[in-house]
Motif scaffolding. Structure first.
Motif, PDB file in Angstrom:
ATOM      1  N   VAL A  16      30.847  28.809  34.716  1.00  0.00           N
ATOM      2  CA  VAL A  16      31.282  29.343  36.014  1.00  0.00           C
ATOM      3  C   VAL A  16      30.037  29.612  36.858  1.00  0.00           C
ATOM      4  O   VAL A  16      29.428  30.672  36.757  1.00  0.00           O
ATOM      5  N   ASP A  17      29.644  28.637  37.674  1.00  0.00           N
ATOM      6  CA  ASP A  17      28.516  28.866  38.574  1.00  0.00           C
ATOM      7  C   ASP A  17      28.921  28.684  40.033  1.00  0.00           C
ATOM      8  O   ASP A  17      28.086  28.494  40.907  1.00  0.00           O
ATOM      9  N   GLN A  18      30.233  28.769  40.293  1.00  0.00           N
ATOM     10  CA  GLN A  18      30.684  28.724  41.672  1.00  0.00           C
ATOM     11  C   GLN A  18      30.140  29.934  42.425  1.00  0.00           C
ATOM     12  O   GLN A  18      29.961  31.008  41.863  1.00  0.00           O
ATOM     13  N   GLY A  19      29.936  29.740  43.720  1.00  0.00           N
ATOM     14  CA  GLY A  19      29.319  30.780  44.518  1.00  0.00           C
ATOM     15  C   GLY A  19      27.838  30.541  44.689  1.00  0.00           C
ATOM     16  O   GLY A  19      27.216  31.061  45.599  1.00  0.00           O
ATOM     17  N   ILE A  20      27.253  29.725  43.798  1.00  0.00           N
ATOM     18  CA  ILE A  20      25.836  29.367  43.919  1.00  0.00           C
ATOM     19  C   ILE A  20      25.722  27.857  44.005  1.00  0.00           C
ATOM     20  O   ILE A  20      25.293  27.297  45.008  1.00  0.00           O
ATOM     21  N   GLU A  21      26.145  27.175  42.935  1.00  0.00           N
ATOM     22  CA  GLU A  21      26.124  25.712  42.947  1.00  0.00           C
ATOM     23  C   GLU A  21      27.181  25.158  43.910  1.00  0.00           C
ATOM     24  O   GLU A  21      27.035  24.071  44.453  1.00  0.00           O
ATOM     25  N   HIS A  22      28.261  25.900  44.072  1.00  0.00           N
ATOM     26  CA  HIS A  22      29.329  25.546  45.005  1.00  0.00           C
ATOM     27  C   HIS A  22      29.681  26.814  45.769  1.00  0.00           C
ATOM     28  O   HIS A  22      29.501  27.916  45.273  1.00  0.00           O
ATOM     29  N   SER A  23      30.210  26.688  46.966  1.00  0.00           N
ATOM     30  CA  SER A  23      30.515  27.893  47.732  1.00  0.00           C
ATOM     31  C   SER A  23      31.658  28.650  47.076  1.00  0.00           C
ATOM     32  O   SER A  23      32.603  28.073  46.535  1.00  0.00           O
ATOM     33  N   ALA A  24      31.548  29.971  47.106  1.00  0.00           N
ATOM     34  CA  ALA A  24      32.573  30.798  46.476  1.00  0.00           C
ATOM     35  C   ALA A  24      33.931  30.583  47.136  1.00  0.00           C
ATOM     36  O   ALA A  24      34.966  30.577  46.464  1.00  0.00           O
ATOM     37  N   GLY A  25      33.934  30.391  48.456  1.00  0.00           N
ATOM     38  CA  GLY A  25      35.203  30.202  49.157  1.00  0.00           C
ATOM     39  C   GLY A  25      35.923  28.943  48.712  1.00  0.00           C
ATOM     40  O   GLY A  25      37.117  28.969  48.408  1.00  0.00           O
ATOM     41  N   SER A  26      35.197  27.828  48.637  1.00  0.00           N
ATOM     42  CA  SER A  26      35.838  26.567  48.260  1.00  0.00           C
ATOM     43  C   SER A  26      36.303  26.604  46.815  1.00  0.00           C
ATOM     44  O   SER A  26      37.295  25.969  46.449  1.00  0.00           O
ATOM     45  N   ALA A  27      35.600  27.380  45.971  1.00  0.00           N
ATOM     46  CA  ALA A  27      35.947  27.415  44.558  1.00  0.00           C
ATOM     47  C   ALA A  27      37.072  28.395  44.256  1.00  0.00           C
ATOM     48  O   ALA A  27      37.964  28.107  43.457  1.00  0.00           O
ATOM     49  N   PHE A  28      37.041  29.567  44.883  1.00  0.00           N
ATOM     50  CA  PHE A  28      37.942  30.636  44.483  1.00  0.00           C
ATOM     51  C   PHE A  28      39.071  30.934  45.466  1.00  0.00           C
ATOM     52  O   PHE A  28      40.008  31.659  45.111  1.00  0.00           O
ATOM     53  N   ALA A  29      38.992  30.410  46.679  1.00  0.00           N
ATOM     54  CA  ALA A  29      40.044  30.723  47.655  1.00  0.00           C
ATOM     55  C   ALA A  29      41.439  30.364  47.163  1.00  0.00           C
ATOM     56  O   ALA A  29      42.389  31.116  47.407  1.00  0.00           O
ATOM     57  N   PRO A  30      41.626  29.220  46.437  1.00  0.00           N
ATOM     58  CA  PRO A  30      42.974  28.923  45.933  1.00  0.00           C
ATOM     59  C   PRO A  30      43.466  29.936  44.895  1.00  0.00           C
ATOM     60  O   PRO A  30      44.670  30.088  44.701  1.00  0.00           O
TER      61      PRO A  30
ATOM     62  N   PRO B 114      42.284  33.675  44.367  1.00  0.00           N
ATOM     63  CA  PRO B 114      41.375  34.770  44.743  1.00  0.00           C
ATOM     64  C   PRO B 114      41.037  35.732  43.619  1.00  0.00           C
ATOM     65  O   PRO B 114      40.013  36.417  43.684  1.00  0.00           O
ATOM     66  N   ILE B 115      41.852  35.778  42.555  1.00  0.00           N
ATOM     67  CA  ILE B 115      41.532  36.710  41.470  1.00  0.00           C
ATOM     68  C   ILE B 115      40.209  36.375  40.817  1.00  0.00           C
ATOM     69  O   ILE B 115      39.582  37.234  40.177  1.00  0.00           O
TER      70      ILE B 115
END
Length: 238
Positions: free
Chosen positions: A74-88, A90-91
């Motif tokens: 889980v490196d979303q938010g750095i390697e990938h934007s947190a919004g694009s990774a977690f918006a679907p 949100p938990i």
């Protein structure tokens, strides 16, 4: 008889892919096994602490004890934007849910950033093996570049209770030689402290694309990247 649907999906590549004969003797390939530490690693220069942590990692989760390893990254938010990774979902902005998902999925371990694992370290480091990813790319800089920079130290990962550390090297990028030096030094210290080392080997260079052909995943380039990873003593390469 080969499945007709498979042939249909492969199209004009079916003949070459389905009838390919590997030139490597299967007897010379070391496959995952319950005794892989004793058969492969026991004669290496890894110290007893590394071997113990390696065995603990391979022994955890649903695949525990068979030699295979499934690490939840889980490196979303750095390697990938947190919004694009977690918006679907949100938990998953809450880092605890990522760790819980790795546990519920029966993974051997969870790999993530200092921030994600550090905020939950006291609650979960003794329940599932932690792999601290110590370098990352980031996409707020313009123009975007393929560069992995250090976000923390090996000692900090050790203090958190991590069983291992992970790094990425973008082989072929203009920054790859600096990354090579940084990661080699980091892995040496990690081994001294008894941690397993994991390397994500990626090829990144526009020169690897020629006309309409992309050679980033060619066996020659990826094989060389993997060999370089072994040379700096990565225990697991992805």
């Amino acid at each position: 008889m080969k499945n007709s649907r498979t042939i249909e999906l492969l199209g004009d590549k079916a003949e070459g892919l389905l009838n390919n004969t590997c030139t490597i003797d299967k007897e010379s390939i070391h496959l995952p096994s319950p005794d892989i530490i004793e058969n492969i690693w026991v004669n290496s220069n890894r110290n007893n602490q590394v071997l113990r942590n390696f065995q603990s990692l391979l022994g955890h989760g649903r695949l525990g004890g068979i030699g295979y390893c499934s690490i939840f990254p889980v490196d979303q938010g750095i390697e990938h934007s947190a919004g694009s990774a977690f918006a679907p979902n949100p938990i998953y902005f809450n880092p605890e849910n990522s760790i819980r998902r790795a546990m519920e999925g029966g993974c051997n371990g969870v790999a993530s950033t200092f921030g994600v694992l550090g905020i939950m370290g006291r609650k979960y480091a003794h329940k599932i093996p932690f792999i601290i990813k110590i370098n990352h790319n980031e996409f707020l800089s313009l123009p975007n570049t393929y560069d992995q920079t250090l976000f923390g130290t090996i000692k900090s990962a050790w203090n958190m209770g991590a069983m291992g550390v992970g790094d990425t090297i973008y082989w072929g990028s203009s920054e790859s030689r600096r990354q090579l030096k940084e990661v080699a030094e980091a892995f040496e210290m990690a081994h001294e402290l008894g941690m397993v080392t994991i390397l994500w080997c990626y090829t990144r260079n526009n020169g690897f694309k020629v006309n309409e052909t992309d050679y980033h995943t060619s066996a020659d380039l990826t094989g060389q990247a993997n060999h370089l990873g072994v040379t700096i003593q990565a225990d697991i390469i992805q």
